[in-house]
Design a protein around this motif. Structure first.
Motif, PDB file in Angstrom:
ATOM      1  N   VAL A  11       0.854  -1.202   0.000  1.00  0.00           N
ATOM      2  CA  VAL A  11       0.000   0.000   0.000  1.00  0.00           C
ATOM      3  C   VAL A  11       0.886   1.246   0.000  1.00  0.00           C
ATOM      4  O   VAL A  11       2.048   1.197   0.395  1.00  0.00           O
ATOM      5  CB  VAL A  11      -0.937   0.053   1.245  1.00  0.00           C
ATOM      6  N   GLU A  12       0.307   2.356  -0.420  1.00  0.00           N
ATOM      7  CA  GLU A  12       1.066   3.609  -0.429  1.00  0.00           C
ATOM      8  C   GLU A  12       1.066   4.256   0.940  1.00  0.00           C
ATOM      9  O   GLU A  12       0.091   4.150   1.688  1.00  0.00           O
ATOM     10  CB  GLU A  12       0.398   4.613  -1.372  1.00  0.00           C
ATOM     11  N   THR A  13       2.180   4.966   1.226  1.00  0.00           N
ATOM     12  CA  THR A  13       2.202   5.813   2.412  1.00  0.00           C
ATOM     13  C   THR A  13       3.052   7.040   2.087  1.00  0.00           C
ATOM     14  O   THR A  13       3.970   6.962   1.271  1.00  0.00           O
ATOM     15  CB  THR A  13       2.738   5.042   3.643  1.00  0.00           C
ATOM     16  N   LEU A  14       2.736   8.179   2.681  1.00  0.00           N
ATOM     17  CA  LEU A  14       3.491   9.407   2.407  1.00  0.00           C
ATOM     18  C   LEU A  14       4.527   9.619   3.492  1.00  0.00           C
ATOM     19  O   LEU A  14       4.216   9.523   4.676  1.00  0.00           O
ATOM     20  CB  LEU A  14       2.553  10.618   2.382  1.00  0.00           C
ATOM     21  N   LEU A  15       5.757   9.918   3.093  1.00  0.00           N
ATOM     22  CA  LEU A  15       6.823  10.120   4.075  1.00  0.00           C
ATOM     23  C   LEU A  15       7.720  11.274   3.650  1.00  0.00           C
ATOM     24  O   LEU A  15       7.953  11.465   2.451  1.00  0.00           O
ATOM     25  CB  LEU A  15       7.728   8.881   4.159  1.00  0.00           C
ATOM     26  N   GLY A  16       8.240  11.994   4.611  1.00  0.00           N
ATOM     27  CA  GLY A  16       9.300  12.974   4.368  1.00  0.00           C
ATOM     28  C   GLY A  16       8.885  14.124   3.483  1.00  0.00           C
ATOM     29  O   GLY A  16       7.722  14.245   3.083  1.00  0.00           O
ATOM     30  N   ASN A  17       9.844  14.979   3.212  1.00  0.00           N
ATOM     31  CA  ASN A  17       9.610  16.128   2.349  1.00  0.00           C
ATOM     32  C   ASN A  17      10.642  16.180   1.259  1.00  0.00           C
ATOM     33  O   ASN A  17      11.828  16.027   1.508  1.00  0.00           O
ATOM     34  CB  ASN A  17       9.704  17.427   3.156  1.00  0.00           C
ATOM     35  N   LYS A  18      10.210  16.386   0.047  1.00  0.00           N
ATOM     36  CA  LYS A  18      11.138  16.460  -1.078  1.00  0.00           C
ATOM     37  C   LYS A  18      11.552  17.925  -1.201  1.00  0.00           C
ATOM     38  O   LYS A  18      10.723  18.810  -1.412  1.00  0.00           O
ATOM     39  CB  LYS A  18      10.425  15.991  -2.347  1.00  0.00           C
ATOM     40  N   ASN A  19      12.869  18.137  -1.079  1.00  0.00           N
ATOM     41  CA  ASN A  19      13.340  19.520  -1.068  1.00  0.00           C
ATOM     42  C   ASN A  19      13.718  20.005  -2.461  1.00  0.00           C
ATOM     43  O   ASN A  19      14.815  20.482  -2.685  1.00  0.00           O
ATOM     44  CB  ASN A  19      14.550  19.624  -0.117  1.00  0.00           C
ATOM     45  N   SER A  20      12.833  19.825  -3.420  1.00  0.00           N
ATOM     46  CA  SER A  20      13.131  20.387  -4.742  1.00  0.00           C
ATOM     47  C   SER A  20      11.866  21.048  -5.263  1.00  0.00           C
ATOM     48  O   SER A  20      11.503  20.936  -6.420  1.00  0.00           O
ATOM     49  CB  SER A  20      13.630  19.312  -5.696  1.00  0.00           C
TER      50      SER A  20
END
Ligand SMILES: C[S@@+](CC[C@H](N)C(=O)[O-])C[C@H]1O[C@@H](n2cnc3c(N)ncnc32)[C@H](O)[C@@H]1O
Length: 357
Positions: free
Chosen positions: A186-195
């Protein structure tokens, strides 16, 4: 996600899903790009390791598979670059992600002027597809590390390189990861993309964009690898502003047996997984980006109309014979329609870098 009926994984797909679940149980959620890499290229269970390929008897149709006309046009492209370079006695062309070698076959059959000098290397990661490559080319598993290179070609390779997905959240852009819950991926959202400079700041919460770091790095690598010449890559691509407005199933596409597949997480290894290329992310490749034009424009510049007219003449002369040459000539008309269709292959984007920069 992609349309289609969810089916529980079976066979190779079940084995790969289980392997990934065990990995995730041990180390935690994996990045989406790692999932794509395993689903497509796992040496035992990946889609391309277990027979997935382009072609009418394969899983999807590319420009090369439409018929020989695309290869005739690419032959003209090679002649143009060969002439610009002063007709070197050895003209090294690398086709990356060459699939079963259909483009190479058409280029050779078209007998371009550069043919006596042409050293055509087809790079294809899948051993099964390398076995299908024609005689007269060199067939290898990876880009050669050294030696002169004049042209690198890649048709529909970039969309197949492992990509990530980011989603706009209240805190910025989070990366989609793949987790294992109750025996399913399953999908899960993690972290922050710094771009975030690459993603529209006005995007609504929940908006998603593909991140094609591997494709961009690959372009950087091949632009760097060419001594003097060109890199030409063709793929389905759009501005990020267009992608971000569309449902994810429109730009993360899955294919098998020439039909759209199911959700990417549902059938690991048994279907192709591809993404639309966000044009801006390739603009940062460290080379001299010469042109960004549609496939229809590229083929127009290479004289596809002339080749179609020539085909009509041959047909008029040979129709009464009904031989292979006559049939091939006639089919140029319908091939051109398919290759130039602005809502299909003609709308693909051709990125061309000139080297040296
Ligand atoms: C969508 S297919 C396109 C095939 C062919 N170029 C065509 O137009 O019909 C992409 C191909 O790239 C190959 N591929 C993916 N990653 C690769 C890599 N790093 N090096 C070489 N081939 C790769 C896949 O195995 C697959 O055959």
């Amino acid at each position: 996600m992609a349309s289609g009926q969810p089916a529980p994984p079976s066979g190779n797909s079940a084995a790969l899903t289980q392997l990934l679940i065990e990995r995730i149980d041990a180390i935690g959620p994996i990045r989406f790009s790692e999932y794509v890499a395993e689903a497509l290229y796992n040496p035992d269970f990946g889609f391309y390791a277990t027979g997935g390929r382009a072609g009418r008897r394969g899983d999807f149709i590319t420009s090369a598979e439409v018929g020989p006309l695309f290869g005739l046009c690419i032959g003209r492209y090679l002649d143009k670059v060969w002439s610009e370079l002063g007709q070197p006695s050895e003209f090294v062309v690398i086709e990356a992600g060459a699939g079963p070698g259909t483009l190479a076959r058409s280029v050779l059959a078209g007998a371009p002027a550069c043919l006596p000098a042409l050293r055509y290397m087809a790079v294809e990661i899948s051993a099964g597809q390398r076995e299908l490559h024609p005689q007269g080319i060199e067939s290898v598993a990876a880009l050669p590390a050294d030696g002169a290179v004049h042209v690198v070609l890649a048709n529909e390779l970039l969309d197949n390189l492992p990509f990530d997905i980011v989603e706009r959240t209240a805190d910025g852009w989070s990366e989609v990861h793949v987790d294992a819950v109750d025996g399913a991926l399953v999908e899960t959202l993690l972290g922050n993309k710094n771009s975030s400079a690459l993603f529209p700041s006005t995007s609504p919460l929940g908006a998603r964009v593909p991140v094609i770091d591997a494709a961009r790095e690959w372009c950087d690598q091949v632009v760097d690898r060419v001594d003097s010449g060109r890199v030409l890559v063709l793929d389905y691509a759009s501005p990020t502003s267009v992608i971000v407005e569309e449902p994810e199933g429109n730009w993360v596409r899955t294919y098998r047996a020439n039909e759209r597949g199911v959700d990417p997480l549902l059938a690991a290894g048994s279907q192709d997984i591809t993404t639309q290329i966000p044009v801006e992310q390739l603009r940062s490749v460290a080379g001299h980006l010469l042109t960004v034009r549609s496939q229809a424009e590229l083929l127009g510049d290479l004289g596809i109309d002339e080749l179609v007219a020539e085909g009509k003449t041959i047909w008029a002369e040979r129709a009464h014979l009904g031989d292979l040459e006559a049939m091939k000539a006639r089919s140029r008309v319908s091939e051109a329609e398919t290759l130039l269709d602005p809502d299909g292959l003609g709308g693909f984007i051709a990125f061309e870098w000139r080297v040296p920069k």
